[in-house]
Design an enzyme around this catalytic site. Structure first.
Site, PDB file in Angstrom:
ATOM      1  N   ILE A 122      -0.903   4.418   0.704  1.00  0.00           N
ATOM      2  CA  ILE A 122      -1.994   5.341   1.016  1.00  0.00           C
ATOM      3  C   ILE A 122      -1.437   6.745   1.280  1.00  0.00           C
ATOM      4  CG2 ILE A 122      -3.957   5.808   2.563  1.00  0.00           C
ATOM      5  CD1 ILE A 122      -4.309   3.186   0.974  1.00  0.00           C
ATOM      6  N   GLY A 137       2.395  -7.488  12.393  1.00  0.00           N
ATOM      7  CA  GLY A 137       2.985  -7.881  11.109  1.00  0.00           C
ATOM      8  C   GLY A 137       2.496  -9.250  10.683  1.00  0.00           C
ATOM      9  N   GLY A 138       1.471  -9.253   9.845  1.00  0.00           N
ATOM     10  CA  GLY A 138       0.994 -10.504   9.258  1.00  0.00           C
ATOM     11  C   GLY A 138       0.161 -11.377  10.173  1.00  0.00           C
ATOM     12  N   ASN A 159       0.834  -1.211   0.000  1.00  0.00           N
ATOM     13  CA  ASN A 159       0.000   0.000   0.000  1.00  0.00           C
ATOM     14  C   ASN A 159       0.858   1.245   0.000  1.00  0.00           C
ATOM     15  OD1 ASN A 159      -0.450   1.952   2.491  1.00  0.00           O
ATOM     16  ND2 ASN A 159       0.213  -0.029   3.325  1.00  0.00           N
ATOM     17  N   CYS A 182       6.388   5.467   8.789  1.00  0.00           N
ATOM     18  CA  CYS A 182       5.595   5.355   7.562  1.00  0.00           C
ATOM     19  C   CYS A 182       6.493   5.479   6.337  1.00  0.00           C
ATOM     20  CB  CYS A 182       4.506   6.427   7.504  1.00  0.00           C
ATOM     21  SG  CYS A 182       3.482   6.204   6.033  1.00  0.00           S
TER      22      CYS A 182
HETATM   23  C1  LIG Z   1      -3.724   0.282   4.127  1.00  0.00           C
HETATM   24  C2  LIG Z   1      -2.776   0.431   5.274  1.00  0.00           C
HETATM   25  C3  LIG Z   1      -2.692   1.669   5.941  1.00  0.00           C
HETATM   26  C4  LIG Z   1      -1.820   1.812   7.026  1.00  0.00           C
HETATM   27  N1  LIG Z   1      -1.762   3.019   7.675  1.00  0.00           N
HETATM   28  C5  LIG Z   1      -0.938   3.163   8.765  1.00  0.00           C
HETATM   29  C6  LIG Z   1      -0.918   4.384   9.504  1.00  0.00           C
HETATM   30  O1  LIG Z   1      -1.648   5.330   9.211  1.00  0.00           O
HETATM   31  N2  LIG Z   1      -0.056   4.476  10.572  1.00  0.00           N
HETATM   32  C7  LIG Z   1       0.768   3.429  10.938  1.00  0.00           C
HETATM   33  O2  LIG Z   1       1.525   3.547  11.911  1.00  0.00           O
HETATM   34  N3  LIG Z   1       0.733   2.249  10.268  1.00  0.00           N
HETATM   35  C8  LIG Z   1      -0.096   2.101   9.196  1.00  0.00           C
HETATM   36  N4  LIG Z   1      -0.131   0.892   8.527  1.00  0.00           N
HETATM   37  C9  LIG Z   1       0.716  -0.219   8.983  1.00  0.00           C
HETATM   38  C10 LIG Z   1      -0.060  -1.195   9.857  1.00  0.00           C
HETATM   39  O3  LIG Z   1      -0.582  -0.570  11.003  1.00  0.00           O
HETATM   40  C11 LIG Z   1       0.839  -2.397  10.257  1.00  0.00           C
HETATM   41  O4  LIG Z   1       1.934  -1.914  11.004  1.00  0.00           O
HETATM   42  C12 LIG Z   1       1.373  -3.160   9.059  1.00  0.00           C
HETATM   43  O5  LIG Z   1       0.386  -3.237   8.042  1.00  0.00           O
HETATM   44  C13 LIG Z   1       1.827  -4.571   9.416  1.00  0.00           C
HETATM   45  O6  LIG Z   1       0.788  -5.326   9.984  1.00  0.00           O
HETATM   46  P1  LIG Z   1      -0.174  -6.328   9.126  1.00  0.00           P
HETATM   47  O7  LIG Z   1       0.731  -7.195   8.309  1.00  0.00           O
HETATM   48  O8  LIG Z   1      -0.971  -7.055  10.135  1.00  0.00           O
HETATM   49  O9  LIG Z   1      -1.023  -5.450   8.254  1.00  0.00           O
HETATM   50  C14 LIG Z   1      -0.999   0.726   7.432  1.00  0.00           C
HETATM   51  C15 LIG Z   1      -1.106  -0.506   6.760  1.00  0.00           C
HETATM   52  C16 LIG Z   1      -1.968  -0.667   5.701  1.00  0.00           C
HETATM   53  C17 LIG Z   1      -2.042  -2.007   5.014  1.00  0.00           C
END
Ligand SMILES: Cc1cc2nc3c(=O)[nH]c(=O)nc-3n(C[C@H](O)[C@H](O)[C@H](O)COP(=O)(O)O)c2cc1C
Length: 307
Positions: free
Chosen positions: A75, A247-248, A73, A134
């Site tokens: 975003i 993470g995942g 992503n 980020c």
């Molecule tokens: C669409 C999207 C938007 C995200 N926006 C933020 C954000 O605004 N701030 C932040 O600290 N992490 C953001 N993240 C990161 C997630 O909070 C998380 O740390 C990362 O996706 C890993 O976890 P996961 O594999 O369970 O998704 C975003 C992740 C995704 C996929």
């Protein structure tokens, strides 16, 4: 069965969660979007969308690409800005049992301090998660998270601008995450969350150029789980503060792996896109595991794989 965890043991009022299951920033909106799908009040905490001083439009489209076992992503922190958050969202949270933690991001140290200052004392907000990780913004963001001195500077500035407990969220896009974690801990963070996404790219071979509008994006989902787990294991072994694993995480057994690696709590991110009930399913799975294994208190298994 005791599931509660204290995420800010050094803080005067603490940050007590009824259980270790949190949502990850940017993947669960402001909580309100999911409240009609299941009882979100049962979760340990909600971390809301990344918030900046001014509203942000985010990056050019396309901003999402599916990859093998993952999601890319870019975003770029699209959000309504801190003033609208305080006016429109926080009042809704005041009646919630589940604590809400606001994730913040800035382009300068001063931005972070100003955000923390604005959120201080706002009813409905239980803590701040400082995003120094980020990968999808041009200025600030991960720049602060890749250098121990600047990571510490942001932490100190936020800490002195608010009386709320603060979590600092680390990036995996660095050569030594333990060094960053140690600097942030020494600078006064209450807890450390990790990891944010890993920098990645997809190329559209027909167009012969990167698929995402901003070329690179952040990789999340099951593909990054082993990396996140190893980092949580390392960081939890190096610092005294509670760590929050992310993470995942897609299933209860994923969550239990992070807890056994040393995480006091976990965050569910990308999994909520394919299964909006994922955080609750994971909580119920943890409860079933504890029952089956005769575990009376979650504390019995936090970091057990390290002993
Ligand atoms: C669409 C999207 C938007 C995200 N926006 C933020 C954000 O605004 N701030 C932040 O600290 N992490 C953001 N993240 C990161 C997630 O909070 C998380 O740390 C990362 O996706 C890993 O976890 P996961 O594999 O369970 O998704 C975003 C992740 C995704 C996929």
């Amino acid at each position: 069965m005791e599931l509660s965890v204290q995420l800010a043991p050094k803080h005067k009022s603490g940050l007590l969660l009824a259980n270790p299951v949190m949502t990850a920033a940017g993947t669960f909106g402001y909580g309100t979007e999911y409240s009609h799908m299941f009882d979100i009040q049962r979760l340990g905490a909600i971390v809301c969308k990344g918030t900046t001083l001014e509203p942000k439009e985010g990056n050019p489209q396309p901003r999402l690409a599916e990859t093998a076992s993952g999601l890319l992503n870019s975003i770029g922190l699209q959000n309504i800005g801190v003033k609208a958050l305080i006016k429109e969202k926080a009042p809704l949270w005041t009646s919630w049992r589940v604590p809400v933690i606001v994730n913040i991001a800035g382009e300068t140290v001063d931005d972070y301090a100003q955000l923390a200052n604005e959120l201080d004392g706002v009813a409905g907000i239980s803590g701040i998660e400082v995003n120094i990780s980020c990968p999808n913004v041009k200025a600030g963001g991960a720049e602060f998270g890749t250098n121990p001195e600047s990571a510490a500077r942001v932490t100190t500035a936020v800490k002195s601008a608010t009386s709320l407990p603060i979590l600092v969220k680390l990036t995996p896009n660095t050569s030594d995450i333990v060094k960053i974690a140690t600097a942030v801990a020494e600078a006064g963070a209450d807890a450390i969350s990790l990891i944010n996404t890993l920098k990645g790219m997809v190329i559209d071979i027909n167009e012969r150029r990167p698929l995402l509008g901003s070329k690179t994006g952040g990789l999340s989902g099951p593909a990054i789980k082993p990396i996140a787990l190893a980092m949580v294991y390392e960081v939890a072994g190096a610092i005294e503060l509670p760590t929050i694993g992310c993470g995942g995480i897609t299933t209860a057994s994923d969550a239990i792996e992070f807890i056994m690696a040393g995480a006091s709590a976990i965050q569910v991110g990308t999994a909520s896109f394919t299964n909006p009930h994922a955080p609750l399913d994971i909580l119920e799975g943890i409860e079933r595991f504890m029952e089956k294994e005769g575990i009376k208190d979650i504390a019995e298994i936090i970091g057990v794989a390290r002993r």
